[in-house]
Write an enzyme that holds these catalytic residues in place. Structure first.
Site, mmCIF file in Angstrom:
data_model
loop_
_atom_site.group_PDB
_atom_site.id
_atom_site.type_symbol
_atom_site.label_atom_id
_atom_site.label_comp_id
_atom_site.label_asym_id
_atom_site.label_seq_id
_atom_site.Cartn_x
_atom_site.Cartn_y
_atom_site.Cartn_z
ATOM 1 N N GLU A 168 0.862 -1.179 0.000
ATOM 2 C CA GLU A 168 0.000 0.000 0.000
ATOM 3 C C GLU A 168 0.902 1.234 0.000
ATOM 4 O O GLU A 168 1.205 1.811 1.031
ATOM 5 C CB GLU A 168 -0.938 -0.017 1.206
ATOM 6 N N HIS A 186 -1.042 7.005 6.769
ATOM 7 C CA HIS A 186 0.274 6.781 6.173
ATOM 8 C C HIS A 186 1.222 7.946 6.463
ATOM 9 O O HIS A 186 0.801 9.099 6.593
ATOM 10 C CB HIS A 186 0.154 6.600 4.658
ATOM 11 N N HIS A 231 -5.664 6.154 -1.603
ATOM 12 C CA HIS A 231 -4.993 7.334 -1.048
ATOM 13 C C HIS A 231 -4.690 8.300 -2.188
ATOM 14 O O HIS A 231 -3.554 8.673 -2.439
ATOM 15 C CB HIS A 231 -3.748 6.921 -0.272
ATOM 16 N N ASN A 252 -12.881 5.572 1.309
ATOM 17 C CA ASN A 252 -11.897 6.075 2.255
ATOM 18 C C ASN A 252 -10.625 6.488 1.541
ATOM 19 O O ASN A 252 -10.100 5.760 0.706
ATOM 20 C CB ASN A 252 -11.591 5.017 3.329
ATOM 21 N N ALA A 253 -10.114 7.668 1.889
ATOM 22 C CA ALA A 253 -8.857 8.190 1.350
ATOM 23 C C ALA A 253 -8.897 8.344 -0.169
ATOM 24 O O ALA A 253 -7.953 8.017 -0.872
ATOM 25 C CB ALA A 253 -7.675 7.320 1.768
ATOM 26 N N HIS A 261 -15.945 2.884 8.884
ATOM 27 C CA HIS A 261 -15.321 3.411 7.669
ATOM 28 C C HIS A 261 -16.338 3.940 6.662
ATOM 29 O O HIS A 261 -16.068 4.910 5.954
ATOM 30 C CB HIS A 261 -14.452 2.332 7.006
ATOM 31 N N ASP A 319 -8.833 -4.546 6.233
ATOM 32 C CA ASP A 319 -7.836 -3.512 6.561
ATOM 33 C C ASP A 319 -7.413 -3.676 8.019
ATOM 34 O O ASP A 319 -7.190 -2.700 8.746
ATOM 35 C CB ASP A 319 -8.410 -2.111 6.305
ATOM 36 N N GLY A 351 -6.749 1.968 10.027
ATOM 37 C CA GLY A 351 -7.076 0.578 9.806
ATOM 38 C C GLY A 351 -8.298 0.180 10.607
ATOM 39 O O GLY A 351 -9.120 1.026 10.989
#
Length: 383
Positions: free
Chosen positions: A130, A142, A194, A218-219, A250, A273, A308
């Site tokens: 990832e 991250h 992301h 998400n992201a 999430h 996740d 996560g």
């Protein structure tokens, strides 16, 4: 040794087929019989007492389990601990997932997976990187200091021998289409995640070879009325797969239901996740030197950023059925057949069929909890 798993309510990966017996030998399914058929002489019989027998779950995004985080424990033993933790909840194939990290950590993670596959460690069929080519605008948990371009050394790591299936999550707006196509042609399973891409940028990535989307919603850029964003591109595309985290944190259940309705059938797969808290008594873990706690099933930084999940796959199936209102058969397919298809492993896992690996889970049909699993025919109680 010939095994006979008898008196089971069979879900073959496509549909419920009623009571029956599954024959297993040398780790493979060798026969499927009706409940009234005679078991072959010499078979070791396991009476499942009416439990539901389903294909083992396939989780393409697992950061940790059993108190272990892959980013901090990069060894065969750590991977085996992760598998054992998730196996209790029906997962028989998982993709160890490395959250963005340094070159040495990436190399050590790859070596651990390569060694695990070489020795036949159960449940490990590849690796999920990832990052590190992600967009800091949508960084999530991250470490943006470790984000960097996909230069030759990283590509060489992705393409190393002996890694099995390799998933790479990237921000498509930051990677040239030619690079996406080249890596796709070399066998990598590329996902957008992301990412701050526009709809057009995401669509260009799909045209170049993206296969899926990492934790849908998400992201990534949301779907709006005049700019569909990455979410709009994901839901509009008929050929790609979307991972969906159904933990109630999430993604709102209504939002998740709309995704399932909008996306082509067979292209939404459940993912966890999961962090190291799954299957562990200690509901905390360390990432990038920061201690993160799972509180009432929710993993997050102090600022509220989700980090996560504390979700296992049996719970994801149960939530998809009960929280989203999906038929149980579809929830099971989202946890087994569809991710197997995404991985291009649906010729060996994801179904109960002759010739397939005997990766199976026995589930109580009333409580929807796992009681026993088999990985290539080797059985183990979930307790």
């Amino acid at each position: 040794m010939l095994q006979a798993l008898t008196n089971a309510l069979l879900f073959n990966g496509d549909a419920m087929t009623g009571p029956g017996t599954v024959l297993v030998e040398d780790g493979r399914i060798t026969g499927i019989q009706s409940a009234d058929a005679s078991v072959p002489d010499g078979a070791v019989i396991e009476d499942l007492l009416g439990l539901m027998l389903v294909p083992g779950f396939v989780d393409v995004q697992v950061n940790g389990g059993g108190g272990v985080m892959f980013n901090t424990s990069r060894s065969v033993a750590a991977l085996e601990t992760m598998v054992e933790a998730h196996r209790r909840f029906g997962t028989t194939t998982l993709m160890p997932t490395l959250i963005t990290d340094t070159d040495p950590v990436m190399s050590e993670a790859a070596e651990a997976v390569r060694a695990a596959i070489a020795v036949g460690a159960p449940g490990i069929r590849g690796i999920h990187f990832e990052g590190p080519r992600l967009n800091p605008i949508r960084k999530g948990v991250h470490n943006e200091d470790a984000f960097r371009p996909l230069e030759e050394d990283i590509e060489a790591l992705y393409l190393g021998e002996g890694l099995g299936r390799v998933i790479v999550t990237l921000a498509p707006e930051l990677v040239p289409a030619a690079t996406i196509s080249r890596l796709r042609d070399k066998g990598l399973l590329l996902c957008a995640g992301h990412t701050a891409a526009s709809y057009d940028e995401a669509r260009a990535g799909l045209d170049a070879g993206l296969r899926g989307f990492t934790h849908l919603y998400n992201a990534m850029t949301p779907m709006e009325n005049r700019e569909p964003g990455v979410v709009g591109a994901a839901l509009d595309d008929a050929d790609s797969w979307c991972g969906l985290i159904v933990d109630g944190f999430h993604v709102h259940p209504a939002t998740a239901r709309n995704a399932v309705r909008a996306k082509a059938r067979g292209k939404i797969m459940l993912v966890t996740d999961a962090m190291g808290t799954v299957g562990a008594e200690d509901k905390s873990f360390t990432l990038y030197g920061v201690r993160i706690h799972a509180v009432d099933g929710r993993c997050a930084l102090e600022n509220g950023t989700l980090a996560g999940s504390d979700l296992d796959m049996m719970s994801a199936v149960r939530n998809a059925h009960r929280m989203l209102g999906l038929p149980l058969e579809e929830a099971l397919r989202m946890a087994s057949l569809y991710p197997a298809e995404f991985l291009r492993l649906d010729d060996v896992i994801g179904r109960i069929a002759v010739g397939y690996d005997a990766d199976l889970a026995a589930i109580d049909p009333e409580t929807l909890t796992v009681t026993r699993t088999w990985i290539k025919g080797a059985g183990k109680d979930a307790a």
